[in-house]
Design a protein around this motif. Structure first.
Motif, PDB file in Angstrom:
ATOM      1  N   LEU A 190      -2.717   3.067   4.545  1.00 24.83           N
ATOM      2  CA  LEU A 190      -1.995   3.217   3.297  1.00 24.83           C
ATOM      3  C   LEU A 190      -0.967   4.341   3.393  1.00 24.83           C
ATOM      4  O   LEU A 190      -1.035   5.182   4.292  1.00 24.83           O
ATOM      5  CB  LEU A 190      -2.975   3.531   2.154  1.00 24.83           C
ATOM      6  CG  LEU A 190      -4.071   2.498   1.867  1.00 24.83           C
ATOM      7  CD1 LEU A 190      -4.980   3.006   0.757  1.00 24.83           C
ATOM      8  CD2 LEU A 190      -3.462   1.157   1.496  1.00 24.83           C
ATOM      9  N   LEU A 191      -0.016   4.341   2.460  1.00 30.70           N
ATOM     10  CA  LEU A 191       0.993   5.409   2.350  1.00 30.70           C
ATOM     11  C   LEU A 191       1.650   5.686   3.692  1.00 30.70           C
ATOM     12  O   LEU A 191       1.632   6.819   4.201  1.00 30.70           O
ATOM     13  CB  LEU A 191       0.353   6.683   1.779  1.00 30.70           C
ATOM     14  CG  LEU A 191      -0.264   6.561   0.378  1.00 30.70           C
ATOM     15  CD1 LEU A 191      -0.942   7.860  -0.020  1.00 30.70           C
ATOM     16  CD2 LEU A 191       0.785   6.167  -0.645  1.00 30.70           C
ATOM     17  N   ASN A 192       2.246   4.647   4.249  1.00 27.56           N
ATOM     18  CA  ASN A 192       2.836   4.771   5.579  1.00 27.56           C
ATOM     19  C   ASN A 192       3.950   5.811   5.649  1.00 27.56           C
ATOM     20  O   ASN A 192       4.200   6.390   6.705  1.00 27.56           O
ATOM     21  CB  ASN A 192       3.380   3.406   6.029  1.00 27.56           C
ATOM     22  CG  ASN A 192       3.819   3.400   7.463  1.00 27.56           C
ATOM     23  OD1 ASN A 192       3.041   3.681   8.363  1.00 27.56           O
ATOM     24  ND2 ASN A 192       5.091   3.084   7.699  1.00 27.56           N
TER      25      ASN A 192
ATOM     26  N   GLY B 218       0.795  -1.226   0.000  1.00 23.86           N
ATOM     27  CA  GLY B 218       0.000   0.000   0.000  1.00 23.86           C
ATOM     28  C   GLY B 218       0.820   1.265   0.000  1.00 23.86           C
ATOM     29  O   GLY B 218       0.354   2.307   0.476  1.00 23.86           O
ATOM     30  N   GLY B 219       2.047   1.211  -0.548  1.00 19.14           N
ATOM     31  CA  GLY B 219       2.844   2.415  -0.721  1.00 19.14           C
ATOM     32  C   GLY B 219       2.425   3.152  -1.984  1.00 19.14           C
ATOM     33  O   GLY B 219       1.407   2.828  -2.597  1.00 19.14           O
ATOM     34  N   PRO B 220       3.204   4.168  -2.403  1.00 12.68           N
ATOM     35  CA  PRO B 220       2.832   4.936  -3.598  1.00 12.68           C
ATOM     36  C   PRO B 220       2.622   4.079  -4.835  1.00 12.68           C
ATOM     37  O   PRO B 220       1.656   4.291  -5.577  1.00 12.68           O
ATOM     38  CB  PRO B 220       4.019   5.898  -3.772  1.00 12.68           C
ATOM     39  CG  PRO B 220       4.552   6.079  -2.384  1.00 12.68           C
ATOM     40  CD  PRO B 220       4.376   4.746  -1.719  1.00 12.68           C
TER      41      PRO B 220
ATOM     42  N   ALA C 297       5.353  -4.791  -2.567  1.00 14.89           N
ATOM     43  CA  ALA C 297       5.431  -4.798  -1.110  1.00 14.89           C
ATOM     44  C   ALA C 297       6.808  -4.525  -0.543  1.00 14.89           C
ATOM     45  O   ALA C 297       6.958  -4.445   0.673  1.00 14.89           O
ATOM     46  CB  ALA C 297       4.926  -6.139  -0.579  1.00 14.89           C
ATOM     47  N   GLY C 298       7.804  -4.392  -1.374  1.00 10.38           N
ATOM     48  CA  GLY C 298       9.107  -4.117  -0.768  1.00 10.38           C
ATOM     49  C   GLY C 298      10.260  -4.247  -1.737  1.00 10.38           C
ATOM     50  O   GLY C 298      10.173  -4.960  -2.745  1.00 10.38           O
ATOM     51  N   VAL C 299      11.334  -3.535  -1.407  1.00 14.59           N
ATOM     52  CA  VAL C 299      12.569  -3.615  -2.180  1.00 14.59           C
ATOM     53  C   VAL C 299      13.738  -3.746  -1.214  1.00 14.59           C
ATOM     54  O   VAL C 299      13.605  -3.502  -0.014  1.00 14.59           O
ATOM     55  CB  VAL C 299      12.766  -2.370  -3.075  1.00 14.59           C
ATOM     56  CG1 VAL C 299      11.715  -2.305  -4.165  1.00 14.59           C
ATOM     57  CG2 VAL C 299      12.742  -1.093  -2.237  1.00 14.59           C
ATOM     58  N   LYS C 300      14.874  -4.121  -1.770  1.00 14.92           N
ATOM     59  CA  LYS C 300      16.090  -4.217  -0.972  1.00 14.92           C
ATOM     60  C   LYS C 300      17.260  -3.738  -1.824  1.00 14.92           C
ATOM     61  O   LYS C 300      17.186  -3.733  -3.061  1.00 14.92           O
ATOM     62  CB  LYS C 300      16.330  -5.657  -0.510  1.00 14.92           C
ATOM     63  CG  LYS C 300      16.501  -6.656  -1.642  1.00 14.92           C
ATOM     64  CD  LYS C 300      16.717  -8.075  -1.108  1.00 14.92           C
ATOM     65  CE  LYS C 300      16.871  -9.066  -2.267  1.00 14.92           C
ATOM     66  NZ  LYS C 300      17.099 -10.447  -1.785  1.00 14.92           N
TER      67      LYS C 300
END
Length: 449
Positions: free
Chosen positions: A220-222, A178-180, A274-277
């Motif tokens: 959303l948009l934490n 739920g990010g941008p 949902a995520g990156v590294k």
């Protein structure tokens, strides 16, 4: 003087008496450094696995048929043409060897006087190989084109599907994160559902098309204000997006989405946002890595090294405002790249280097036509039509190249007044089929009479 090393291939970089700066990655940060060292007393060598720079914030519009890929990308050689003593090589950097001051690539090895690691981030699947096989990421142009084809092919299959359950699975789209990126993608899919797809597929009842946005946190948009998250939630509800907060993905086998509360959703398409590294290269010391990012000091220098620097998504630099490291956003890479170029010039001239201080210029996200949220410094909050115009203006300014700016703007104008997406093309990677073997004629059995 730097010496070129030959191994599996000759990279064809001339020897020089200048200091050689090797940059890994042609993203926002890498380009800023290369441009900042123009006409300076350096030999600059840029490596990237692609021959183009991508404006990643608009990848979701390529994936949802709003833009063509060439409108948000440009050849790196064109961006840096007429730079003296500058060289670009399209190659994957396989590892670094800080003891020998060299990088190892698929086309050979090259020594450096200064190394800048600006190769960005990778999609983080948290070690789940099944997830990695079955979901659709959105980090590169090939990902966006593949997702666009998947979306359109799902409806082509749905038209021909008589089985009710299978048809619903084709029309269910799940976005995790739920990010941008997740919010903007959900809004874009909502617009397709309301204004575009019903005209293309009149045989389908689009009231049954379901868009799910799954977020593991309570809102959303934490990374933005609570108000921005609430406004984004309300905008998405207008598009009939099913927003599921405080829920996490448990498993996905390519057919069924299972959440941690036991909820099950049949879906042929799951989009992973949902995520990156950090994209950590082999050879970077373990002591210099923290939470899949490379630890750097206030000068962007990698901890434990003398001449290796890291910027952008791959760099971990905690501050009082950002104790978990600076956000993995384009403005961070741009600011770090700009300052590092100046610091390398100062270092070469024996002048004092300046410490990096991140200037937060705000955050924003768009959720479809006339709907956006913007957080600016000084607790300035905007939403709706005004925020949408601010979002468009900032993104147009940030896109590299006048041609690209014009193409994006003209596409936005066309889409706005026609409620149309003109790039609804199904383009999958071409796979050559094996040559068909001609069947040998059967020999007739000869019998004697």
């Amino acid at each position: 003087m730097s010496e070129q090393i030959k191994k599996s291939g000759d990279i064809m970089i001339p020897q020089t008496s200048k200091k050689r700066v090797v940059i890994i990655g042609g993203g926002f940060g890498g380009l800023k450094i290369a441009k900042g060292l123009r006409k300076k007393n350096f030999q600059v060598v840029l490596f990237d696995r692609h021959n183009y720079h991508t404006f990643q914030p608009l990848l979701y519009q390529v994936a949802t048929a709003g833009l063509e890929p060439d409108s948000i990308a440009g050849p790196l050689r064109k961006r840096l043409k007429n730079f003296k003593d500058f060289y670009f090589r399209m190659a994957t950097v396989e590892s670094v060897d800080t003891s020998r001051n060299c990088i190892i690539t698929e086309i050979g090895e090259l020594t450096y006087d200064y190394l800048v690691i600006a190769n960005g981030s990778l999609t983080n699947y948290f070690g789940d190989s099944e997830l990695e096989r079955n979901v659709f990421p959105l980090k590169q142009i090939p990902h966006a084109l593949n997702l666009r084809s998947q979306l359109l092919q799902s409806f082509e299959k749905a038209v021909l599907q008589s089985d009710t359950e299978e048809k619903q699975s084709l029309m269910n789209f799940v976005i995790v994160g739920g990010g941008p990126t997740g919010v903007e993608l959900a809004g874009a899919l909502g617009e397709l559902k309301l204004h575009v797809l019903p005209k293309d597929y009149p045989e389908i009842n689009f009231k049954k098309m379901m868009i799910y946005l799954v977020e593991g946190l309570p809102r959303l948009l934490n990374g933005m204000s609570h108000e921005a998250g609430e406004n984004a939630f309300n905008y998405l509800k207008r598009f009939d997006v099913q927003v599921l907060v405080d829920k996490r993905l448990k498993s996905y086998d390519g057919k069924t989405v299972v959440l941690d509360d036991g909820m099950s959703i049949p879906a042929s398409t799951l989009i992973w946002a949902a995520g990156v590294k950090g994209n950590i290269l082999p050879g970077v010391a373990d002591a210099s890595v923290f939470k899949s990012r490379i630890k750097v000091d206030e000068y962007c220098k990698v901890i434990g090294t003398d001449n290796v620097y890291a910027i952008g998504d791959v760099a971990y630099f905690p501050t009082e405002a950002y104790p978990n490291g600076l956000p993995m956003l384009a403005p961070v890479a741009i600011q770090q790249g700009t300052l590092l170029a100046k610091n390398l010039v100062n270092l070469d001239k024996g002048k004092e280097m300046k410490k990096f201080e991140y200037l937060d210029k705000g955050s924003m996200a768009t959720i479809g036509r006339n709907k956006a949220v913007v957080d600016l410094p000084g607790n300035i909050r905007m939403k709706g039509f005004i925020a949408w115009w601010v979002w468009m203006f900032i993104h147009l300014l940030s896109i590299i190249g006048f041609r690209n700016k014009w193409i994006v703007l003209s596409n936005w104008i066309w889409n706005y007044f026609t409620f149309d997406r003109s790039t609804r093309l199904i383009i999958r990677p071409y796979v050559k089929k094996p040559a068909r073997q001609e069947k040998e004629p059967e020999k007739e059995e000869v019998t004697s009479r």
